[in-house]
Design an enzyme around this catalytic site. Structure first.
Site, PDB file in Angstrom:
ATOM      1  N   THR A   1       4.009   0.997  -6.575  1.00 15.27           N
ATOM      2  CA  THR A   1       4.156   0.892  -8.026  1.00 15.27           C
ATOM      3  C   THR A   1       4.391   2.490  -8.435  1.00 15.27           C
ATOM      4  OG1 THR A   1       1.911   0.739  -8.557  1.00 15.27           O
ATOM      5  CG2 THR A   1       3.180  -1.220  -8.673  1.00 15.27           C
TER       6      THR A   1
ATOM      7  N   TYR B   1      -4.458  -5.376  -3.764  1.00 18.49           N
ATOM      8  CA  TYR B   1      -3.488  -4.045  -3.570  1.00 18.49           C
ATOM      9  C   TYR B   1      -2.009  -4.375  -3.288  1.00 18.49           C
ATOM     10  CZ  TYR B   1      -7.656  -1.443  -3.267  1.00 18.49           C
ATOM     11  OH  TYR B   1      -9.080  -0.883  -3.493  1.00 18.49           O
ATOM     12  N   GLU B   2      -1.309  -3.568  -3.692  1.00 22.59           N
ATOM     13  CA  GLU B   2       0.514  -3.939  -3.446  1.00 22.59           C
ATOM     14  C   GLU B   2       0.678  -3.860  -2.015  1.00 22.59           C
ATOM     15  OE1 GLU B   2       2.611  -0.674  -5.047  1.00 22.59           O
ATOM     16  OE2 GLU B   2       4.255  -2.170  -5.752  1.00 22.59           O
ATOM     17  N   SER B   3      -0.215  -3.472  -1.173  1.00 23.49           N
ATOM     18  CA  SER B   3       0.291  -3.128   0.121  1.00 23.49           C
ATOM     19  C   SER B   3      -0.168  -4.775   0.714  1.00 23.49           C
ATOM     20  CB  SER B   3      -0.651  -2.331   1.113  1.00 23.49           C
ATOM     21  OG  SER B   3      -1.925  -2.682   0.890  1.00 23.49           O
TER      22      SER B   3
END
Lengths: 305, 279, 305, 279
Positions: B2, B76-78
């Site tokens: 992001t 988390y975005e991962s």
């Protein structure tokens, strides 16, 4: 197959090439070999256009980029990309921009051979105004309030070839990944051909001891390339750590065209292949990125008695 | 990725490596990072799931986990859920987040089932520009076609905005170049713009903007951001002057309680002892 | 949580209940507890309506079935289901019929809170004529031949509760599955609430040693129930084998309403809970279904040095 | 589950447990199961991926792997790819298929990326009824609303038909109750019905129907099934009489070569030594 042969066989001038790996297992070595072989007019498809994309741009390989994030992770800027987009130097770059889930849905639609994939993004964003690929569909079912409901959709992407990096595969291409698995499986299934680059090719028995670990089955893979440390400067869970110092330095390297040219001359054009790149870094360098052991506990798949 | 908060180098024209400033704030002995982290952590009271990138959001969430939101889970975005890192992670994809985590999800599951599926209570976002309704720009300064500065773009920011119950924005520098009447480009639209596009929004959009001057808040569609609190020593007029539109101000503007000794101790000794982010 | 408490808390009369598990890890024990507690007017959603569905029908729990396959695996018929559908005995059954991928896409749309999901099935089938839920959408992109393209879509399903069986979970609900993983994750994410029944609850360290094995994260789970052998007569990879003899016998049991009543009286109503059902089968019985060891080889997740 | 071949108990009115018949056929000493398996295996020459349920399709594919299609991969509806079972599996979800397999896929990946993604060359299907264009019924005998016999339904059969390059159908009993001018219900439509519905089909639909009397074939949309081969001793007239429509017949009707000693030996000794399916 060697990396040289794989790129020669599966990446052609003018192709649409997907390189995936979300911060983990980025196929950098494959990108470098594309640059060494001087491919031209590629459309590169990659969710996070980061260092390897900046290098492909600097290599003059790319006329069009399809992406949802153009930045050097959170460590800084991509100099070549910004010059191409901000001032068309040394030439313009066609840029097709999506959001992350937009890209994921394009791969999902591509993998499933669907004409489109719906998603709950884009409502009110300026992105559809600069990307005519982002369109709307009217749902044939009433919405929660009984009224007609519209939703945005994205078109499929079907790359000529998708290249991914993984920890290991067997000789026939059954590919196992752990840690962050990203969008690699969908990107491979969306593609006409797929090249898998791995840290190591293992015996069949290793893969078959844990079939749930196989993220990409052999029927979707056209070439397997063994290329240890081929994901540097990103990392390979359990093999080597991320080279954060290089990420930070890339902003400076890429900001100055002369310095960028020198870097490319030394590290890409100046190495015959990734093995030479690895050797050139030196053993101490790799020792810094070495990781210790944290083994998974085995599970029992069972055997009929 | 992001979009990083507006202190990151990609948010040029503020380009160049991060300067690591540690100037003292009105809050006393806390640094700017500490202050923003502590204030953001308090806003997470009672929340269950937060979608956060690395940096201040991680600090805020980790501190909240130790204080006001013991059941808080950081996604988390991962794709990592329930991380138990042995060391403080340096990126959202740091290997130490994965070893020992409770789950690692594919991007399709994370963005499809978790985020779009409505499992995130609070999303953290940064931006180069924000407007009065909490719409965000992380794409370009200037025109999209030939920008003065090309920023990273949406990444997952648009999805975080569209699908989180509410969004917190942390802005290190409250100034008119960032708090704009008209965005150069709207990357991540709030619910008002979604409605104008004919689509019913899911979440409230931005409900909190935490800055070096104070806290702006709104509760959902139809509302503008209002100044609800200032840091000690900051006047309402100073915030108005730093905002590029005619800022609404709450009837009662609170003064942010400075970070307590306990909060600072947890932050410095337990959350980020190596001062990776507490620059 | 005990199975009794979980069913009492999360399954209510009139609910839409999804039970998933594709031949593997079928949540039979949960189905039996629903019968024991006398739930009524349920809508049951299950891709392969097999023995557990026939039992729920025989228990009088179900007024509507949503499914893509109504049969006893490949081992025979479902007597109660056929009586309900063919002759409305003892009462009619509302049946909403899809294909397998139609059901999967309904779960995918449900999990993603999409208004519909497109798929390349149903073109020319008679199924849309008996199921008004199956509709068409016009793609906003031209088809391969440049003409307008239509595609079928299915609506989302969002069960009040989804119940799945798994090999193991930690106390907070992080659920690990190996072998066939089916559609369980999607069915859980599609639901308003989710109950996970497991062979065993394990220490946090076991789950955390292999986060990629977690198919359902704790944030999607509302109750974890330990219920060893709760998937019988189906199997749990690495724990016990499939009871093929019982599958074959079900055709005969369910064909005769009196015999079916007797079976239900003895094995469902006649046991207080699944532990009693297991004990009643006897040790020799379970020894027949025991499996040997075939352990996965561990992988290294790595540790920062 | 895809619908089982038309010998399975669910394909009532032929209800009741399978009778395990082993009557000799015109092919000499081979049983009906052996004959159909061998003939089907030959049709897989050079094919790469086959989507198969347990039973005759598995036997045919396994034999083909040892003879005419050494690179053949069987993909099972349960999600198993590249199985290496220690014993012959009894169902498509048998645990022995999973232990030692090369990959196990979720249903979404199997049906979405593999099948709908176009990775299957040949799908095997059974049915209670088939018509002249290879459209299949595995749903009901009689009306759908109040059927005389409720059959299992589509399972994945509709997806196999819509997305495989071509489909092979094995029918144990070639008779007018199964080979019908008008299906009671069309579960799995071939490309002609898809076209009539305004949708461009992906695959050729049914290209081979292998029965106890011979082989019917067609190559794609617009074509009817034609009798191309009969088993030794079977006349064209007998096949015509057993077919519920005016059956097209090839100019040259071949005689199926009986299973060779080598084929039968492989089938009996290597593929199914326990005679699990070779009933």
């Amino acid at each position: 197959m060697t990396m040289k042969d794989a790129i020669a066989s599966f990446v052609h001038d003018g192709d649409t090439v997907s390189l995936e790996g979300f911060t983990h297992l980025i196929p950098t070595a494959a990108g470098h070999e594309i640059i060494r072989q001087g491919r031209r007019n590629l459309t590169v498809v990659r969710m996070t256009a980061d260092i390897v994309v900046d290098q492909l741009l600097a290599g003059g390989c790319v006329t069009k980029l399809v992406s949802s994030f153009v930045g050097n992770s959170s460590a800084g800027s991509l100099g070549e990309l910004r010059r191409r987009i901000e001032s068309a130097e040394p030439e313009p770059l066609e840029f097709e921009e999506y959001s992350h889930y937009g890209m994921i849905c394009r791969y999902l639609a591509g993998a499933q051979r669907l004409p489109f994939h719906p998603l709950r993004s884009y409502a009110g964003s300026d992105l559809p105004s600069v990307n005519p690929g982002i369109r709307k569909v009217t749902s044939p079912y009433p919405g929660p309030d009984g009224a007609t409901e519209e939703i945005y959709v994205v078109p499929p992407v079907n790359p000529d070839v998708t290249i991914v990096h993984a920890q290991r595969a067997d000789r026939s291409g059954n590919t196992q990944v752990w840690g962050l698995t990203g969008v690699q499986a969908e990107a491979v299934y969306a593609a006409k051909k797929a090249v898998v680059v791995v840290e190591e090719i293992v015996e069949d028995e290793v893969v078959r001891s844990d079939p749930n670990r196989t993220v990409i089955p052999s029927h979707a893979v056209h070439a397997v390339v063994a290329c240890p440390r081929g994901a540097h400067p990103s990392f390979a869970q359990g093999y080597y750590d991320r080279d954060n110092a290089f990420y930070r330095s890339w902003s400076h390297i890429s900001k100055d065209p002369a310095r960028l040219r020198d870097w490319m001359a030394e590290w890409v054009y100046g190495t015959r292949d990734h093995a030479e790149y690895v050797a050139k870094q030196g053993e101490e360098f790799w020792a810094e990125l070495a990781v210790g052991e944290a083994m998974s506990l085995p599970v029992n798949y069972g055997r009929r008695l | 990725m992001t979009a990083p908060p507006n202190d990151a180098p990609n948010d040029a024209p503020y380009d160049g490596p991060y300067d690591g400033e540690t100037k003292m704030t009105a809050a006393g002995t806390a640094t700017s990072s500490e202050l923003l982290s502590v204030v953001a952590s308090r806003e997470l009271a009672g929340r269950r799931t937060v979608f956060a990138g690395i940096g201040l959001p991680t600090l805020a969430a980790s501190l909240a986990h130790l204080t006001v939101a013991p059941r808080l889970e950081i996604v988390y975005e991962s794709g990592v859920c329930g991380a138990h890192p042995s060391q403080l992670p340096e990126t959202i994809a740091d290997a130490v987040l994965i070893t020992g985590a409770e789950a690692v999800l594919s991007m399709a599951t994370l963005f499809g089932s978790v985020l779009q599926g409505g499992h995130i209570d609070v999303g953290f976002l940064g931006a180069a520009q924000i407007d009065r309704h909490g719409n965000l720009n992380s794409s370009v300064i200037g025109d999209w076609d030939r920008p003065k500065v090309r920023l990273p773009g949406s990444g997952g920011a648009m999805e975080v905005m569209a699908n989180s119950g509410e969004v917190f924005v942390v802005m290190r520098r409250h100034d008119p170049r960032s708090f704009m009447a008209e965005l150069d480009f709207c990357t991540s639209p709030g619910p008002d713009r979604a409605l104008a596009d004919g689509i019913t929004p899911r979440g409230a959009g931005v409900t909190r903007v935490i800055t070096d001057l104070g806290i702006l808040a709104r509760s959902g569609a139809g509302e503008e951001l209002r100044l609800v609190a200032v840091h000690p020593g900051v006047t309402v007029d100073r915030v108005r002057a730093a905002t590029g539109w005619d800022l609404q101000v709450a009837d009662e503007v609170a003064t942010v309680e400075p970070p307590t000794a306990a909060e600072l101790r947890l932050l410095r000794e337990d959350v980020d002892p190596g001062r990776v982010y507490l620059r």
